[in-house]
Scaffold this active site. Structure first.
Site, PDB file in Angstrom:
ATOM      1  CB  ILE A  22      -0.953  -0.009   1.205  1.00 34.85           C
ATOM      2  CG1 ILE A  22      -2.032  -1.089   1.033  1.00 34.85           C
ATOM      3  CG2 ILE A  22      -1.601   1.362   1.398  1.00 34.85           C
ATOM      4  CD1 ILE A  22      -2.890  -1.306   2.268  1.00 34.85           C
ATOM      5  CG  ASP A  68      12.442   1.508  14.167  1.00 36.86           C
ATOM      6  OD1 ASP A  68      11.246   1.597  13.838  1.00 36.86           O
ATOM      7  OD2 ASP A  68      12.828   1.065  15.270  1.00 36.86           O
ATOM      8  CG  ASN A  95       1.533   2.860   4.703  1.00 38.38           C
ATOM      9  OD1 ASN A  95       0.351   2.525   4.667  1.00 38.38           O
ATOM     10  ND2 ASN A  95       2.508   2.072   4.269  1.00 38.38           N
ATOM     11  CB  SER A 147      -6.721   3.290  10.830  1.00 37.03           C
ATOM     12  OG  SER A 147      -7.369   2.524  11.818  1.00 37.03           O
ATOM     13  CB  SER A 148      -6.421  -1.787  10.339  1.00 34.08           C
ATOM     14  OG  SER A 148      -6.954  -3.085  10.181  1.00 34.08           O
ATOM     15  CE1 TYR A 161      -1.605  -3.738  12.326  1.00 31.67           C
ATOM     16  CE2 TYR A 161      -3.915  -4.326  12.008  1.00 31.67           C
ATOM     17  CZ  TYR A 161      -2.742  -3.758  11.536  1.00 31.67           C
ATOM     18  OH  TYR A 161      -2.714  -3.198  10.275  1.00 31.67           O
ATOM     19  CE  LYS A 165      -2.376  -0.205  11.808  1.00 33.15           C
ATOM     20  NZ  LYS A 165      -1.503   0.723  11.059  1.00 33.15           N
ATOM     21  CB  THR A 196       0.010  -6.398  -0.330  1.00 31.06           C
ATOM     22  OG1 THR A 196       0.046  -7.381   0.718  1.00 31.06           O
ATOM     23  CG2 THR A 196      -1.021  -5.324   0.024  1.00 31.06           C
TER      24      THR A 196
END
Length: 258
Positions: A22, A68, A95, A147-148, A161, A165, A196
């Site tokens: 992405i 990083d 991202n 985000s997700s 996770y 987000k 992906t």
């Protein structure tokens, strides 16, 4: 900074986690629209290959910096590079992120804190460093966080996770209070299942998510990149503190992939 009148814009965008997937597609999309790109990835080889790919199709409009994105000192280095190389910073897209699966009852503290360091800390401190530059520019700028859908719907083995987000979506809302007067808008995108290089390694991924996604397929990286490009564009300057879910309707019905 050299101006190129053949392009729509000559703004500068810094994108983390953009060596593939992405992030890379967002970088390519913005480069084609005339942005100068500062591209980051943890892996040096991915960074270098991504920059070469963008230069091949859009000319000398991209530079890379490997490191990083969850490290505060490195974040400052990225922002400094954008200023030194191009003289400005108009868009910062946080991202980069990591996904460490694990059952809640057995989740390791080291995994938990690493997810928070990269996903939350990397986003927070990139926004902070970029905003300090943008507030000095009369044109302001745009911040965008990835985000997700797991910030909105439970997903097995992704408690940490999903928590990280959801936190960055709240960060975007909160920054409206502090950054709007400087002409900076802040938004998030929440991709759902996306094809992906990484997800393609799972032979069942596309078939599974095509079956449970109302639109009949998982997202492409282009689907996500087009939405991101809009939210950092001039056309979206009055949109701030918002989250855009890009999931083909999955969160509306939320069937489990398991």
């Amino acid at each position: 900074m050299k101006k190129n009148t053949n392009h729509i814009t000559n703004k500068v965008a810094l994108i983390t986690g953009a060596g593939q997937g992405i992030g890379l597609e967002i970088a390519k999309t913005l480069a084609h629209k005339g942005y100068f790109i500062v591209l980051n990835d943890m892996e040096k080889s991915l960074t270098e290959d991504a920059v070469k790919e963008i230069i091949k199709t859009t000319g000398d409009r991209a530079i890379g910096i490997s490191g990083d994105s969850g490290d505060v000192d490195f974040v400052a280095e990225m922002v400094d590079l954008a200023q030194k190389q191009f003289g400005q910073l108009d868009v910062a897209i946080a991202n980069a992120g990591i996904t460490l699966f694990g059952e809640f009852l057995n989740y390791e503290p080291s995994d938990f804190f690493e997810v928070m360091r990269v996903n939350m800390g990397g986003t927070f401190f990139l926004a902070q460093a970029a905003a300090k530059v943008m507030r000095q520019q009369t044109s302001g700028g745009s911040l965008l966080f990835t985000s997700s859908v797991t910030a909105h719907q439970a997903h097995k083995n992704l408690a940490a996770y999903g928590m990280s987000k959801a936190a960055i979506e709240m960060l975007a809302k909160n920054l409206v209070i502090e950054l709007s007067e400087s002409g900076i808008n802040v938004n998030t995108i929440a991709p759902g299942a996306t094809l992906t290089t990484r997800t393609a390694e799972d032979p069942e991924y596309e078939r599974t998510w095509s079956r449970i996604t109302p639109m009949g397929r998982p997202a492409s990286v282009q689907d996500i990149a087009h939405a991101a490009a809009f939210l950092v564009s001039e056309e979206a300057r009055h949109i701030t503190g918002q989250n855009l879910i890009i999931d083909g309707g999955w969160t509306s019905i939320s069937p489990s992939p398991y």
